[in-house]
Design an enzyme around this catalytic site. Structure first.
Site, PDB file in Angstrom:
ATOM      1  N   ASP A   1      -1.677  -5.185   4.066  1.00  0.00           N
ATOM      2  CA  ASP A   1      -1.696  -5.386   5.517  1.00  0.00           C
ATOM      3  C   ASP A   1      -2.396  -6.681   5.934  1.00  0.00           C
ATOM      4  O   ASP A   1      -3.322  -7.147   5.247  1.00  0.00           O
ATOM      5  CB  ASP A   1      -2.365  -4.198   6.208  1.00  0.00           C
ATOM      6  CG  ASP A   1      -1.482  -2.954   6.194  1.00  0.00           C
ATOM      7  OD1 ASP A   1      -0.268  -3.095   5.940  1.00  0.00           O
ATOM      8  OD2 ASP A   1      -1.993  -1.847   6.441  1.00  0.00           O
TER       9      ASP A   1
ATOM     10  N   GLU B   1       0.803  -1.225   0.000  1.00  0.00           N
ATOM     11  CA  GLU B   1       0.000   0.000   0.000  1.00  0.00           C
ATOM     12  C   GLU B   1       0.837   1.276   0.000  1.00  0.00           C
ATOM     13  O   GLU B   1       0.494   2.251  -0.651  1.00  0.00           O
ATOM     14  CB  GLU B   1      -0.929   0.063   1.229  1.00  0.00           C
ATOM     15  CG  GLU B   1      -1.877  -1.088   1.359  1.00  0.00           C
ATOM     16  CD  GLU B   1      -1.384  -2.049   2.423  1.00  0.00           C
ATOM     17  OE1 GLU B   1      -0.209  -2.445   2.358  1.00  0.00           O
ATOM     18  OE2 GLU B   1      -2.183  -2.397   3.305  1.00  0.00           O
TER      19      GLU B   1
ATOM     20  N   TYR C   1       2.624  -5.091  13.471  1.00  0.00           N
ATOM     21  CA  TYR C   1       1.431  -4.436  12.930  1.00  0.00           C
ATOM     22  C   TYR C   1       0.578  -3.825  14.037  1.00  0.00           C
ATOM     23  O   TYR C   1       0.335  -4.459  15.063  1.00  0.00           O
ATOM     24  CB  TYR C   1       0.606  -5.439  12.121  1.00  0.00           C
ATOM     25  CG  TYR C   1      -0.485  -4.794  11.303  1.00  0.00           C
ATOM     26  CD1 TYR C   1      -0.195  -3.765  10.413  1.00  0.00           C
ATOM     27  CD2 TYR C   1      -1.805  -5.208  11.428  1.00  0.00           C
ATOM     28  CE1 TYR C   1      -1.197  -3.175   9.661  1.00  0.00           C
ATOM     29  CE2 TYR C   1      -2.813  -4.628  10.675  1.00  0.00           C
ATOM     30  CZ  TYR C   1      -2.501  -3.601   9.800  1.00  0.00           C
ATOM     31  OH  TYR C   1      -3.488  -2.998   9.055  1.00  0.00           O
TER      32      TYR C   1
ATOM     33  N   ARG D   1      -2.629  -2.627  14.084  1.00  0.00           N
ATOM     34  CA  ARG D   1      -4.086  -2.825  14.187  1.00  0.00           C
ATOM     35  C   ARG D   1      -4.335  -4.275  14.578  1.00  0.00           C
ATOM     36  O   ARG D   1      -4.361  -5.160  13.732  1.00  0.00           O
ATOM     37  CB  ARG D   1      -4.783  -2.470  12.875  1.00  0.00           C
ATOM     38  CG  ARG D   1      -4.739  -0.978  12.578  1.00  0.00           C
ATOM     39  CD  ARG D   1      -5.557  -0.596  11.361  1.00  0.00           C
ATOM     40  NE  ARG D   1      -5.442   0.831  11.098  1.00  0.00           N
ATOM     41  CZ  ARG D   1      -4.519   1.383  10.317  1.00  0.00           C
ATOM     42  NH1 ARG D   1      -3.636   0.613   9.723  1.00  0.00           N
ATOM     43  NH2 ARG D   1      -4.473   2.691  10.138  1.00  0.00           N
TER      44      ARG D   1
ATOM     45  N   GLU E   1      -9.132  -5.459   6.130  1.00  0.00           N
ATOM     46  CA  GLU E   1      -8.999  -4.341   5.194  1.00  0.00           C
ATOM     47  C   GLU E   1      -7.894  -4.618   4.186  1.00  0.00           C
ATOM     48  O   GLU E   1      -8.042  -4.376   2.981  1.00  0.00           O
ATOM     49  CB  GLU E   1      -8.695  -3.053   5.970  1.00  0.00           C
ATOM     50  CG  GLU E   1      -8.866  -1.776   5.180  1.00  0.00           C
ATOM     51  CD  GLU E   1     -10.309  -1.404   4.928  1.00  0.00           C
ATOM     52  OE1 GLU E   1     -10.550  -0.622   4.003  1.00  0.00           O
ATOM     53  OE2 GLU E   1     -11.205  -1.906   5.648  1.00  0.00           O
TER      54      GLU E   1
ATOM     55  N   ASP F   1      -4.839  -7.878   7.695  1.00  0.00           N
ATOM     56  CA  ASP F   1      -6.151  -7.840   8.347  1.00  0.00           C
ATOM     57  C   ASP F   1      -7.233  -7.839   7.274  1.00  0.00           C
ATOM     58  O   ASP F   1      -6.949  -7.943   6.080  1.00  0.00           O
ATOM     59  CB  ASP F   1      -6.281  -6.610   9.269  1.00  0.00           C
ATOM     60  CG  ASP F   1      -5.996  -5.295   8.562  1.00  0.00           C
ATOM     61  OD1 ASP F   1      -5.967  -5.275   7.312  1.00  0.00           O
ATOM     62  OD2 ASP F   1      -5.805  -4.273   9.246  1.00  0.00           O
TER      63      ASP F   1
ATOM     64  N   HIS G   1      -3.184 -13.022  15.114  1.00  0.00           N
ATOM     65  CA  HIS G   1      -2.359 -11.820  15.081  1.00  0.00           C
ATOM     66  C   HIS G   1      -1.439 -11.778  16.295  1.00  0.00           C
ATOM     67  O   HIS G   1      -1.536 -12.582  17.207  1.00  0.00           O
ATOM     68  CB  HIS G   1      -3.247 -10.577  15.068  1.00  0.00           C
ATOM     69  CG  HIS G   1      -3.960 -10.377  13.770  1.00  0.00           C
ATOM     70  ND1 HIS G   1      -4.742  -9.281  13.524  1.00  0.00           N
ATOM     71  CD2 HIS G   1      -4.004 -11.130  12.641  1.00  0.00           C
ATOM     72  CE1 HIS G   1      -5.251  -9.368  12.303  1.00  0.00           C
ATOM     73  NE2 HIS G   1      -4.815 -10.483  11.758  1.00  0.00           N
TER      74      HIS G   1
END
Length: 703
Positions: free
Chosen positions: A82, A9, A301, A303, A86, A84, A348
């Protein structure tokens, strides 16, 4: 053209990864989303299974073209967005838009940007997880349906520019409900009595508080006359140690950070907003140029709702603790934490440094002040999580004050807490949302039955206090406890309700505005389920099951939408046009002498005559809305006012613009420099700095 293409990203992430993958890989960044629902229309086909109508973002046309060209010329495509929901959805959008799906791209997932993690991820690629994609799509569609149906209703019935949202409106309700509690709260008077005592033999004096009666229990003192009467009896009472209770307590260290606890602690200790915390954490995760190392990802990470930590990271941390602090500070077994968050994704990791030996002081020169402070907080928390507990010797002494004439036996109590082993607190002490009453550090040695001497008595008046307003930290804590929103939503939710002026910050606390209360009350009356805490939490659980239990997302959205759209239609007919509250200024209209007020239009606030109307017979006077800072422009002596950039960022400029172009990105202060009389600006949390002579001054009344 290189045959292996990696798509991420952000450019920062691309730079960090390129160093680890080497010359065989072509690494490109999308710079965020490249496809989304359209802004101007609903973008969801409610008649056709709620199919999203995605469009490529115009601003990314050049990036999309470059990605398509690269995809055509690459034999192996890796989507490294990423780790997750999203990130999975972004990877899917990239695949669809660039036609990379025809080449069967490989999904690469890593939770830290280190050489070991990257190598492992590229050896263990997988296909896109459509359950994760659908879980993200369901949330996006649901939030779009709520926002694009409720917001236009507010525009029609209240004013343009308002918004409502699934998580946003519940957050506002929580803040408004607390404000109503505060408004209804009736303060009650009460009195405390504290005695200063010492032993018959020479010793240090200590304090004990009146706790009640020895036999009757609790004692409440409601007014001064009651306090004085009891005080008179205590002045002629005999004091004796009744009971001594000693206990050694262990205080265990907190778990390493997850998103919500990082945001809470960064607010408490650093006074960083949730949004600011996440921006800085993103920089630390994606990689910074560290002296002697180059581009390095500093944290895992950011989040996440899991407190899991990789075994290698735990081992490295324990080795470092043993070497630096000695075996006493290292528990025999590594500490393991279970997540308290509903629906936590245990695959995670918690937020931690990628290498514990990369101490904050070692890399301080390579970081900005804010980056260093946040990294230090994360590093200290991870260190503390694997250290021995702190040990406290706590003593509670009950003292009898016997009033001989009345035979009344009053009970006084004193406590002490002595830290006998610092344990993890040598590295880190967790912040608190509310002040705690501190126990005395030590007490003289005493025995049960021992007589004591009274030195003095003090009676003090107090009043019961309403519950405190939420801060960013306590609001995030409440949202997490209720199961509303997820790690990625807390920061944007709080930012949105501030930007809409539904809430204001008052000395760090979140206070609803009149507009915020009006909007909340309207939504509560007509859409009680949509902004109900239990309903929203249950919906979050349903949305999580799309990924965890592979549920079909369309029936979940349909069950919500069908009753919701009926409520929208009913509310549209029932709600009369509501005039939003207007702030009245202490200033008269220069054209008709009526009061001036602050109005809101499609482009934000403006100042107008209270008789303002576009129709015949009204006053047409208006001018731009400016918040004065109280400071004067150093170039032309006009007022310095608060302004907003196109991206919504606050800056400060001369009210005389465009004739005067003075600008400051630091808040100007109304009091001039005491040394040279020039403009002072805020410099850090508690300091001011002169723009001319550079003199620094501690802030007192002005912030």
């Amino acid at each position: 053209m290189k045959e292996k293409l990696v798509i991420v990203e952000s450019p920062a992430k691309a730079r960090t990864i390129s160093k680890m993958l080497g010359k065989d890989f072509n690494i490109m960044a999308t710079m965020g989303h490249i496809r989304d629902l359209p802004k101007s229309t609903l973008g969801v086909d409610v008649e056709n299974s709620f199919t999203p109508k995605y469009v490529s973002l115009k601003a990314k046309a050049k990036v999309i073209k470059e990605l398509k060209d690269a995809v055509k010329n690459s034999k192996a495509i890796y989507l490294a967005t990423d780790p997750d929901r999203e990130g999975e959805a972004i990877a899917w959008h990239i695949s669809e838009v660039t036609k990379a799906n025809l080449a069967k791209p490989k999904r690469v997932v890593f939770h830290e940007i280190t050489k070991e993690a990257i190598d492992k991820a590229f050896k263990n690629t997988r296909e896109l997880d459509m359950d994760l994609v659908n879980a993200q799509q369901a949330r996006r569609v649901l939030d779009r349906l709520v926002g694009y149906k409720l917001s236009p209703l507010l525009w029609r019935k209240v004013q343009r520019g308002l918004s409502a949202g699934r998580v946003q409106s519940v957050s506002l309700k929580i803040i408004v409900d607390r404000e109503r509690e505060i408004e209804k709260f009736v303060s009650a008077e009460y009195w405390n009595i504290e005695a200063l005592l010492n032993k018959k033999v020479k010793s240090a004096a200590f304090k004990a508080s009146l706790a009640g009666y020895v036999t009757k229990g609790k004692l409440e003192i409601h007014n001064e006359s009651e306090a004085e009467q009891i005080k008179k009896e205590l002045e002629v009472s005999d004091y004796q140690v009744l009971k001594i209770k000693k206990k050694s307590n262990l205080r265990q260290s907190p778990a390493p950070f997850i998103t919500s606890t990082l945001q809470q602690e960064a607010w408490r200790k650093l006074h960083f907003s949730a949004k600011q915390t996440m921006v800085i954490a993103q920089q630390l995760y994606e990689g910074l140029n560290i002296e002697g190392e180059g581009e390095v990802g500093l944290i895992t990470y950011m989040r996440t709702d899991s407190t899991n930590v990789a075994r290698t990271a735990v081992a490295e941390t324990r080795d470092y603790i043993s070497e630096k602090y000695g075996p006493a500070y290292l528990p025999k077994q590594a500490r393991v934490f279970s997540s308290k968050v509903k629906g936590a994704q245990e695959a995670h990791e918690a937020i931690r440094p990628t290498r514990i030996i990369r101490t904050p002081d070692l890399i301080k020169k390579s970081l900005s002040t804010e980056q260093f402070k946040l990294y230090q907080l994360i590093w200290q928390r991870m260190m503390a999580s694997q250290m021995s507990p702190a040990v406290f010797d706590n003593t509670t002494i009950d003292i009898e004050a016997k009033h001989q004439p009345s035979k009344t036996r009053y009970l006084l109590r004193t406590t002490s807490s002595v830290n006998t082993f610092p344990g993890f607190t040598i590295v880190y002490i967790e912040g608190k949302d509310e002040d705690e009453e501190a126990a005395q550090s030590s007490l003289p040695p005493m025995e049960e039955g021992e007589e004591l001497k009274l030195k003095s008595l003090e009676a003090s008046q107090h009043f019961t206090q309403p519950p405190p307003r939420y801060t960013e930290a306590t609001l995030i804590k409440a949202l997490e406890q209720y199961g509303i929103g997820r790690p990625s939503t807390y920061a944007p939710t709080i930012s949105t309700i501030q930007e809409r002026e539904y809430i204001t910050k008052l000395k760090g606390s979140l206070k609803p505005s009149e507009l915020g209360m009006l909007v909340n009350d309207l939504l509560v009356e007509y859409f009680p389920d949509i902004i109900g805490i239990d309903f929203t939490a249950a919906m979050e659980t349903e949305l999580d099951k799309i990924a965890t239990e592979k549920l079909d997302w369309v029936p979940i959205i349909r069950r919500f939408y069908e009753p919701f759209i009926k409520e929208i239609e009913a509310a549209s007919e029932k709600i009369e046009k509501i005039k939003p509250p207007e702030e009245e200024l202490d200033e008269l209209c220069p054209e008709c002498n009526a009061k001036l007020v602050v109005k809101r239009g499609r482009f934000g606030k403006f100042i107008a005559c209270s008789r303002y109307t576009k129709e015949e017979g009204g006053c047409r006077y208006t001018r731009s809305y400016q918040i004065k800072t109280g400071a004067k422009c150093p170039e032309c002596n006009s007022d310095i006012v608060e302004k907003y950039s196109k991206k919504g960022k606050i800056f400060y400029g001369c009210a005389g613009y465009p004739n005067c172009k003075f600008v400051s990105f630091y808040k100007p202060l109304s009091k001039p420099c005491p040394e040279c009389g020039a403009l002072m600006i805020k410099s850090g949390k508690n300091w001011a700095k002169c723009t001319k002579c550079g003199k620094r001054k501690k802030l007192e009344d002005e912030s």
